[in-house]
Motif scaffolding. Sequence first.
Motif, PDB file in Angstrom:
ATOM      1  N   UNK A   4       3.578  12.403   0.969  1.00  0.00           N
ATOM      2  CA  UNK A   4       3.617  10.937   1.054  1.00  0.00           C
ATOM      3  C   UNK A   4       2.201  10.389   1.070  1.00  0.00           C
ATOM      4  N   UNK A   5       1.932   9.380   0.252  1.00  0.00           N
ATOM      5  CA  UNK A   5       0.606   8.776   0.186  1.00  0.00           C
ATOM      6  C   UNK A   5       0.620   7.359   0.754  1.00  0.00           C
ATOM      7  N   UNK A   6      -0.556   6.894   1.132  1.00  0.00           N
ATOM      8  CA  UNK A   6      -0.678   5.523   1.631  1.00  0.00           C
ATOM      9  C   UNK A   6      -0.278   4.512   0.552  1.00  0.00           C
ATOM     10  N   UNK A   7      -0.609   4.824  -0.683  1.00  0.00           N
ATOM     11  CA  UNK A   7      -0.270   3.919  -1.772  1.00  0.00           C
ATOM     12  C   UNK A   7       1.243   3.772  -1.908  1.00  0.00           C
ATOM     13  N   UNK A   8       1.968   4.880  -1.785  1.00  0.00           N
ATOM     14  CA  UNK A   8       3.431   4.821  -1.855  1.00  0.00           C
ATOM     15  C   UNK A   8       3.993   3.964  -0.722  1.00  0.00           C
ATOM     16  N   UNK A   9       3.444   4.128   0.467  1.00  0.00           N
ATOM     17  CA  UNK A   9       3.919   3.343   1.615  1.00  0.00           C
ATOM     18  C   UNK A   9       3.584   1.861   1.436  1.00  0.00           C
ATOM     19  N   UNK A  10       2.429   1.578   0.841  1.00  0.00           N
ATOM     20  CA  UNK A  10       2.060   0.180   0.583  1.00  0.00           C
ATOM     21  C   UNK A  10       3.038  -0.458  -0.393  1.00  0.00           C
ATOM     22  N   UNK A  11       3.392   0.270  -1.445  1.00  0.00           N
ATOM     23  CA  UNK A  11       4.350  -0.240  -2.424  1.00  0.00           C
ATOM     24  C   UNK A  11       5.723  -0.437  -1.771  1.00  0.00           C
ATOM     25  N   UNK A  12       6.139   0.551  -0.977  1.00  0.00           N
ATOM     26  CA  UNK A  12       7.435   0.449  -0.300  1.00  0.00           C
ATOM     27  C   UNK A  12       7.478  -0.768   0.625  1.00  0.00           C
ATOM     28  N   UNK A  13       6.411  -0.987   1.408  1.00  0.00           N
ATOM     29  CA  UNK A  13       6.381  -2.115   2.342  1.00  0.00           C
ATOM     30  C   UNK A  13       6.464  -3.444   1.602  1.00  0.00           C
ATOM     31  N   UNK A  14       5.784  -3.549   0.467  1.00  0.00           N
ATOM     32  CA  UNK A  14       5.813  -4.787  -0.317  1.00  0.00           C
ATOM     33  C   UNK A  14       7.214  -5.065  -0.847  1.00  0.00           C
ATOM     34  N   UNK A  15       7.922  -4.022  -1.270  1.00  0.00           N
ATOM     35  CA  UNK A  15       9.294  -4.202  -1.758  1.00  0.00           C
ATOM     36  C   UNK A  15      10.210  -4.609  -0.609  1.00  0.00           C
ATOM     37  N   UNK A  16      10.078  -3.925   0.526  1.00  0.00           N
ATOM     38  CA  UNK A  16      10.933  -4.222   1.677  1.00  0.00           C
ATOM     39  C   UNK A  16      10.722  -5.649   2.165  1.00  0.00           C
ATOM     40  N   UNK A  17       9.473  -6.116   2.123  1.00  0.00           N
ATOM     41  CA  UNK A  17       9.162  -7.466   2.604  1.00  0.00           C
ATOM     42  C   UNK A  17       9.623  -8.539   1.633  1.00  0.00           C
ATOM     43  N   UNK A  18       9.442  -8.290   0.333  1.00  0.00           N
ATOM     44  CA  UNK A  18       9.781  -9.304  -0.674  1.00  0.00           C
ATOM     45  C   UNK A  18      11.214  -9.201  -1.168  1.00  0.00           C
ATOM     46  N   UNK A  20      12.219  -7.308  -3.586  1.00  0.00           N
ATOM     47  CA  UNK A  20      12.240  -7.254  -5.043  1.00  0.00           C
ATOM     48  C   UNK A  20      11.153  -6.324  -5.563  1.00  0.00           C
ATOM     49  N   UNK A  21      11.518  -5.436  -6.501  1.00  0.00           N
ATOM     50  CA  UNK A  21      10.533  -4.590  -7.170  1.00  0.00           C
ATOM     51  C   UNK A  21       9.575  -5.452  -7.988  1.00  0.00           C
ATOM     52  N   UNK A  22      10.123  -6.490  -8.634  1.00  0.00           N
ATOM     53  CA  UNK A  22       9.304  -7.345  -9.493  1.00  0.00           C
ATOM     54  C   UNK A  22       8.256  -8.102  -8.694  1.00  0.00           C
ATOM     55  N   UNK A  23       8.674  -8.721  -7.576  1.00  0.00           N
ATOM     56  CA  UNK A  23       7.721  -9.482  -6.764  1.00  0.00           C
ATOM     57  C   UNK A  23       6.671  -8.561  -6.140  1.00  0.00           C
ATOM     58  N   UNK A  24       7.086  -7.348  -5.747  1.00  0.00           N
ATOM     59  CA  UNK A  24       6.133  -6.390  -5.188  1.00  0.00           C
ATOM     60  C   UNK A  24       5.095  -6.005  -6.236  1.00  0.00           C
ATOM     61  N   UNK A  25       5.547  -5.789  -7.477  1.00  0.00           N
ATOM     62  CA  UNK A  25       4.627  -5.440  -8.559  1.00  0.00           C
ATOM     63  C   UNK A  25       3.616  -6.557  -8.797  1.00  0.00           C
ATOM     64  N   UNK A  26       4.092  -7.808  -8.788  1.00  0.00           N
ATOM     65  CA  UNK A  26       3.194  -8.948  -8.980  1.00  0.00           C
ATOM     66  C   UNK A  26       2.181  -9.065  -7.841  1.00  0.00           C
ATOM     67  N   UNK A  27       2.662  -8.845  -6.632  1.00  0.00           N
ATOM     68  CA  UNK A  27       1.789  -8.964  -5.469  1.00  0.00           C
ATOM     69  C   UNK A  27       0.692  -7.904  -5.486  1.00  0.00           C
ATOM     70  N   UNK A  28       1.029  -6.690  -5.918  1.00  0.00           N
ATOM     71  CA  UNK A  28       0.094  -5.576  -5.890  1.00  0.00           C
ATOM     72  C   UNK A  28      -0.660  -5.399  -7.204  1.00  0.00           C
ATOM     73  N   UNK A  29      -0.392  -6.297  -8.165  1.00  0.00           N
ATOM     74  CA  UNK A  29      -1.031  -6.227  -9.483  1.00  0.00           C
ATOM     75  C   UNK A  29      -0.756  -4.882 -10.167  1.00  0.00           C
ATOM     76  N   UNK A  30       0.504  -4.476 -10.107  1.00  0.00           N
ATOM     77  CA  UNK A  30       0.960  -3.246 -10.739  1.00  0.00           C
ATOM     78  C   UNK A  30       2.057  -3.569 -11.742  1.00  0.00           C
ATOM     79  N   UNK A  31       2.317  -2.650 -12.645  1.00  0.00           N
ATOM     80  CA  UNK A  31       3.461  -2.822 -13.547  1.00  0.00           C
ATOM     81  C   UNK A  31       4.727  -2.389 -12.809  1.00  0.00           C
TER      82      UNK A  31
END
Length: 302
Positions: A4-18, A20-31
């Motif tokens: 498990x990496x910090x980056x994976x946890x950051x992505x997971x937290x953004x999805x859980x908070x928003x 939405x996978x799409x909103x998390x991607x926009x927030x983190x500037x990822x595809x």
Amino acid sequence: MNRVTLHQLQVFEAIARSGSFTRAAEELFLTQPTVSQQIKQLTKAIGMPLFELVGKRLYLTDAGKEVLKVCRDISEKLSEMEMTLADLKGLKQGNLRLAVTTTAKYFVPRLLGPFRQRYPGIKIFLKVTNRRRLIDRLAENLDDLYILGQPPAHLDISLCPFLENPLVVIAPHNHPLAKEKNISLQRLGEEPFIMREAGSGTRMAVESFCAKNGVSLNVEMEIGSNEAIKQAIVGGLGVSVLSRYVLALEGINGPLRILDVEGFPIPLRWYILYPGSKQLSIVAQTFLEYLLDEGPRIADQA
């Protein structure tokens, strides 16, 4: 778990908070494919699904809820480390997450201004919400500090009163009672009254006051917004009881007047609080001390 990496946890937290996978991607500037791949790898490392899709909504599984707790703990610890290192350098840097009730929005930004000028390295996140939702956020420890007028009795909290919060009777400037003195509570009870929504700290205080004084209000409307209540008063729909701070920008020649009613103002206070077991960050402790030392003076300048 060592995969498990910090980056994976950051992505997971953004999805859980928003939610939405799409909103998390926009927030983190990822595809979105990158976000999906990170969650796929995290799920594989955990060994259990973290999300489930019900209809069009994304929900956390029990495993996901546990992972989210860890994400928040890690984020908080990293933030504390950043602030501690900055403090060792003689700087005040980091994030301050502050949640306040809707009425507090009339004075809190004025308190934040001088604080932000003094500590330009601190980034402030201000959440304005109603009392019920603020207490939910407090229970979940989503913010550093909370400001409200009616602290909850069912939670383990640390709290400090720091500012007076007088509740006053407000009417249109041309109301027949606007020039009267020492208006009786019985006379107030004859007026059409506009009440805040259930769960509001202001409403709780008004109902408690009326019960103690044996007065019954003629409630004709219930509105969940101070600004909407003010507009309703100006429109001649009734009178109301609100914090004096909601008139902060009205001025003496504005469209509203404070009525001189016996027993008013109701003497309440504003409190700043946080979970009882919480260890405040350096930034949060600095802001708390600032509020206690300088909050009343700055707020009263308005």
